[in-house]
Design a protein around this motif. Structure first.
Motif, PDB file in Angstrom:
ATOM      1  N   VAL A 104       0.831  -1.202   0.000  1.00 20.81           N
ATOM      2  CA  VAL A 104       0.000   0.000   0.000  1.00 20.81           C
ATOM      3  C   VAL A 104       0.865   1.250   0.000  1.00 20.81           C
ATOM      4  O   VAL A 104       1.756   1.412   0.836  1.00 20.81           O
ATOM      5  N   THR A 105       0.588   2.136  -0.967  1.00 23.98           N
ATOM      6  CA  THR A 105       1.289   3.430  -1.026  1.00 23.98           C
ATOM      7  C   THR A 105       0.318   4.596  -0.972  1.00 23.98           C
ATOM      8  O   THR A 105       0.735   5.747  -0.876  1.00 23.98           O
ATOM      9  N   ARG A 106      -0.989   4.276  -1.044  1.00 26.13           N
ATOM     10  CA  ARG A 106      -2.029   5.300  -1.013  1.00 26.13           C
ATOM     11  C   ARG A 106      -3.094   4.878  -0.001  1.00 26.13           C
ATOM     12  O   ARG A 106      -3.439   3.700   0.079  1.00 26.13           O
ATOM     13  N   ALA A 107      -3.597   5.845   0.760  1.00 24.04           N
ATOM     14  CA  ALA A 107      -4.616   5.512   1.754  1.00 24.04           C
ATOM     15  C   ALA A 107      -5.745   6.528   1.709  1.00 24.04           C
ATOM     16  O   ALA A 107      -5.514   7.736   1.805  1.00 24.04           O
ATOM     17  N   ALA A 108      -6.974   6.025   1.554  1.00 26.86           N
ATOM     18  CA  ALA A 108      -8.155   6.872   1.665  1.00 26.86           C
ATOM     19  C   ALA A 108      -8.584   6.876   3.131  1.00 26.86           C
ATOM     20  O   ALA A 108      -8.659   5.822   3.762  1.00 26.86           O
ATOM     21  N   ILE A 109      -8.827   8.052   3.658  1.00 28.84           N
ATOM     22  CA  ILE A 109      -9.185   8.186   5.069  1.00 28.84           C
ATOM     23  C   ILE A 109     -10.643   8.612   5.179  1.00 28.84           C
ATOM     24  O   ILE A 109     -10.996   9.728   4.797  1.00 28.84           O
ATOM     25  N   LEU A 110     -11.496   7.730   5.688  1.00 27.28           N
ATOM     26  CA  LEU A 110     -12.898   8.080   5.914  1.00 27.28           C
ATOM     27  C   LEU A 110     -13.004   8.813   7.247  1.00 27.28           C
ATOM     28  O   LEU A 110     -12.678   8.255   8.300  1.00 27.28           O
ATOM     29  N   SER A 111     -13.463  10.061   7.194  1.00 25.33           N
ATOM     30  CA  SER A 111     -13.536  10.860   8.408  1.00 25.33           C
ATOM     31  C   SER A 111     -14.582  11.956   8.254  1.00 25.33           C
ATOM     32  O   SER A 111     -14.784  12.473   7.151  1.00 25.33           O
ATOM     33  N   ASP A 112     -15.234  12.293   9.355  1.00 24.24           N
ATOM     34  CA  ASP A 112     -16.193  13.390   9.350  1.00 24.24           C
ATOM     35  C   ASP A 112     -15.420  14.694   9.548  1.00 24.24           C
ATOM     36  O   ASP A 112     -15.176  15.126  10.673  1.00 24.24           O
ATOM     37  N   MET A 113     -15.063  15.318   8.450  1.00 24.89           N
ATOM     38  CA  MET A 113     -14.206  16.505   8.495  1.00 24.89           C
ATOM     39  C   MET A 113     -14.948  17.757   8.934  1.00 24.89           C
ATOM     40  O   MET A 113     -14.367  18.821   9.060  1.00 24.89           O
ATOM     41  N   ARG A 114     -16.256  17.632   9.187  1.00 24.96           N
ATOM     42  CA  ARG A 114     -17.032  18.790   9.639  1.00 24.96           C
ATOM     43  C   ARG A 114     -16.920  18.978  11.152  1.00 24.96           C
ATOM     44  O   ARG A 114     -17.365  19.999  11.683  1.00 24.96           O
ATOM     45  N   THR A 115     -16.329  18.022  11.836  1.00 22.24           N
ATOM     46  CA  THR A 115     -16.231  18.091  13.293  1.00 22.24           C
ATOM     47  C   THR A 115     -14.783  18.253  13.725  1.00 22.24           C
ATOM     48  O   THR A 115     -13.847  17.884  13.001  1.00 22.24           O
ATOM     49  N   ALA A 116     -14.602  18.791  14.931  1.00 18.85           N
ATOM     50  CA  ALA A 116     -13.253  18.958  15.482  1.00 18.85           C
ATOM     51  C   ALA A 116     -12.579  17.607  15.688  1.00 18.85           C
ATOM     52  O   ALA A 116     -11.374  17.448  15.453  1.00 18.85           O
ATOM     53  N   SER A 117     -13.352  16.611  16.104  1.00 22.72           N
ATOM     54  CA  SER A 117     -12.772  15.289  16.320  1.00 22.72           C
ATOM     55  C   SER A 117     -12.319  14.663  15.004  1.00 22.72           C
ATOM     56  O   SER A 117     -11.282  13.991  14.945  1.00 22.72           O
ATOM     57  N   GLY A 118     -13.096  14.890  13.939  1.00 22.77           N
ATOM     58  CA  GLY A 118     -12.689  14.385  12.632  1.00 22.77           C
ATOM     59  C   GLY A 118     -11.403  15.026  12.159  1.00 22.77           C
ATOM     60  O   GLY A 118     -10.493  14.346  11.651  1.00 22.77           O
ATOM     61  N   SER A 119     -11.278  16.323  12.347  1.00 19.65           N
ATOM     62  CA  SER A 119     -10.056  17.031  11.962  1.00 19.65           C
ATOM     63  C   SER A 119      -8.870  16.554  12.782  1.00 19.65           C
ATOM     64  O   SER A 119      -7.756  16.410  12.268  1.00 19.65           O
ATOM     65  N   GLY A 120      -9.102  16.304  14.078  1.00 20.92           N
ATOM     66  CA  GLY A 120      -8.032  15.831  14.937  1.00 20.92           C
ATOM     67  C   GLY A 120      -7.513  14.472  14.515  1.00 20.92           C
ATOM     68  O   GLY A 120      -6.299  14.227  14.497  1.00 20.92           O
ATOM     69  N   GLN A 121      -8.414  13.569  14.172  1.00 24.00           N
ATOM     70  CA  GLN A 121      -8.011  12.245  13.713  1.00 24.00           C
ATOM     71  C   GLN A 121      -7.260  12.336  12.391  1.00 24.00           C
ATOM     72  O   GLN A 121      -6.246  11.657  12.181  1.00 24.00           O
ATOM     73  N   LEU A 122      -7.763  13.191  11.490  1.00 30.79           N
ATOM     74  CA  LEU A 122      -7.100  13.357  10.198  1.00 30.79           C
ATOM     75  C   LEU A 122      -5.679  13.866  10.370  1.00 30.79           C
ATOM     76  O   LEU A 122      -4.751  13.410   9.692  1.00 30.79           O
ATOM     77  N   GLY A 123      -5.491  14.824  11.272  1.00 28.93           N
ATOM     78  CA  GLY A 123      -4.166  15.382  11.498  1.00 28.93           C
ATOM     79  C   GLY A 123      -3.181  14.331  11.970  1.00 28.93           C
ATOM     80  O   GLY A 123      -2.036  14.275  11.493  1.00 28.93           O
ATOM     81  N   ALA A 124      -3.604  13.483  12.912  1.00 29.44           N
ATOM     82  CA  ALA A 124      -2.729  12.438  13.426  1.00 29.44           C
ATOM     83  C   ALA A 124      -2.393  11.414  12.345  1.00 29.44           C
ATOM     84  O   ALA A 124      -1.246  10.961  12.225  1.00 29.44           O
TER      85      ALA A 124
END
Length: 329
Positions: A165-185
């Motif tokens: 694997v060299t590419r990863a799709a990240i399913l996340s609710d980017m409308r919420t602070a918790s979603g943004s926090g998970q995406l950042g990590a």
């Protein structure tokens, strides 16, 4: 009767009355309202409630004798959550237990003065439920679902289980602070491991299906599923799309793997109910939520589905199998 004897008698009567008053207060049946964000048929809820009741019993509370618990389920609906939060508040509970963001939000808005212990909430500070983790400052305290730093391990597991694997799709609710926090990590971990990062929204089923399908047109792809209400509500769709497009997928919760997903890593959603019993006990005995710090998870678990791995043509490293909490064959 002499004056001294009379005073002694009065003192004795007063002492007895005080003891009786304390006994009546101690023997009073206390009431706990429990609001779940899940549906009434959630497969893990029975275990959660059993663990909570056992925790209370170990601390001297027996259901039906000195404590009563009233349950309601929001079923992922804000309207339902508010309706049942109001029902529970009308019962005048001594303390409320709120499981999940929807339940906590409904309880806080409906009954802001009733003491609340929450469990499985991602980011109570950004959500405005507490002032800080160390000093909650209001009527609520509890146990967070996970710490953002641990989310990066999902990328590590994806690379371990599918090295190509060299590419990863990240399913996340980017409308919420918790979603943004998970995406950042996850983004930070992905860059260190040389994995290309592709966010996918989860607003509704159409957005999820289009995002995963478009991503799957490329090669060497994998999928990471983070925690949110929308993701949980569309779990069958996500698991099905991952299988259809043969995408190695790492999930934040074991329920996905039990339903056919590949691998999960995340905090136990049952253990916080055991720990919540302690906070409920302390509040019933007079402590304030504002003085009880919000606590991080202490128990994480990894679950692997070997049948799904075989269908994807993946060989699971022995190091992962040896450290897994459960292997489904």
């Amino acid at each position: 009767m002499r004056r001294r004897e009379f005073i002694t008698l009065l003192s004795g009567v007063a002492a007895v009355c005080a003891l009786e008053a304390r006994a009546q207060q101690t023997d009073r049946v206390r009431r706990i309202g429990v609001l779940m964000s899940t549906a009434v048929d959630d497969p893990q809820d029975q275990t959660r409630h059993t663990v909570f009741a056992q925790g209370l019993q170990e601390l001297g509370w027996t259901i039906g004798r000195n404590v009563r618990i009233d349950y309601r389920w929001g079923a992922s609906s804000p309207d339902n959550a508010h309706k049942y939060a109001a029902e529970l508040a009308a019962l005048a509970p001594d303390v409320m237990l709120a499981s999940g963001y929807l339940a906590l939000a409904a309880v806080q808005q409906t009954s802001p003065t009733i003491p609340v212990v929450f469990v499985n909430v991602i980011d109570p500070v950004s959500g405005g439920f507490v002032e800080s983790l160390a000093r909650p400052g209001g009527n609520a305290t509890g146990f967070v679902l996970f710490e953002y730093t641990t989310t990066g391990k999902l990328v590590e597991l994806l690379k371990q289980i599918a090295p190509s694997v060299t590419r990863a799709a990240i399913l996340s609710d980017m409308r919420t602070a918790s979603g943004s926090g998970q995406l950042g990590a996850i983004q930070s971990a992905a860059s260190q491991l040389g994995v290309e990062f592709h966010p996918v929204g989860v607003r509704d089923a159409r957005v999820i299906e289009r995002g995963i399908t478009d991503f799957a047109r490329g090669s060497n792809g994998g999928l990471i599923v983070t925690g949110s209400t929308q993701v949980r509500d569309h779990s069958e769709l996500i698991i099905g799309l991952a299988a259809r497009h043969r995408l190695p997928t790492v999930y934040y919760n074991r329920l996905f793997v039990e339903a056919g997903g590949l691998i999960s890593y995340g905090a136990s959603t049952i253990d916080p109910f055991r720990r919540a019993a302690n906070y409920v006990d302390r509040i019933l005995k007079g402590e304030k939520p504002a003085d009880l710090p919000v606590q991080a998870p202490t128990k994480y678990e990894m679950v692997i589905n070997l049948k799904t791995a075989k269908a994807l043509g993946l060989s699971i490293p022995q190091s992962l199998l040896a450290t897994a909490d459960e292997v489904i064959e």
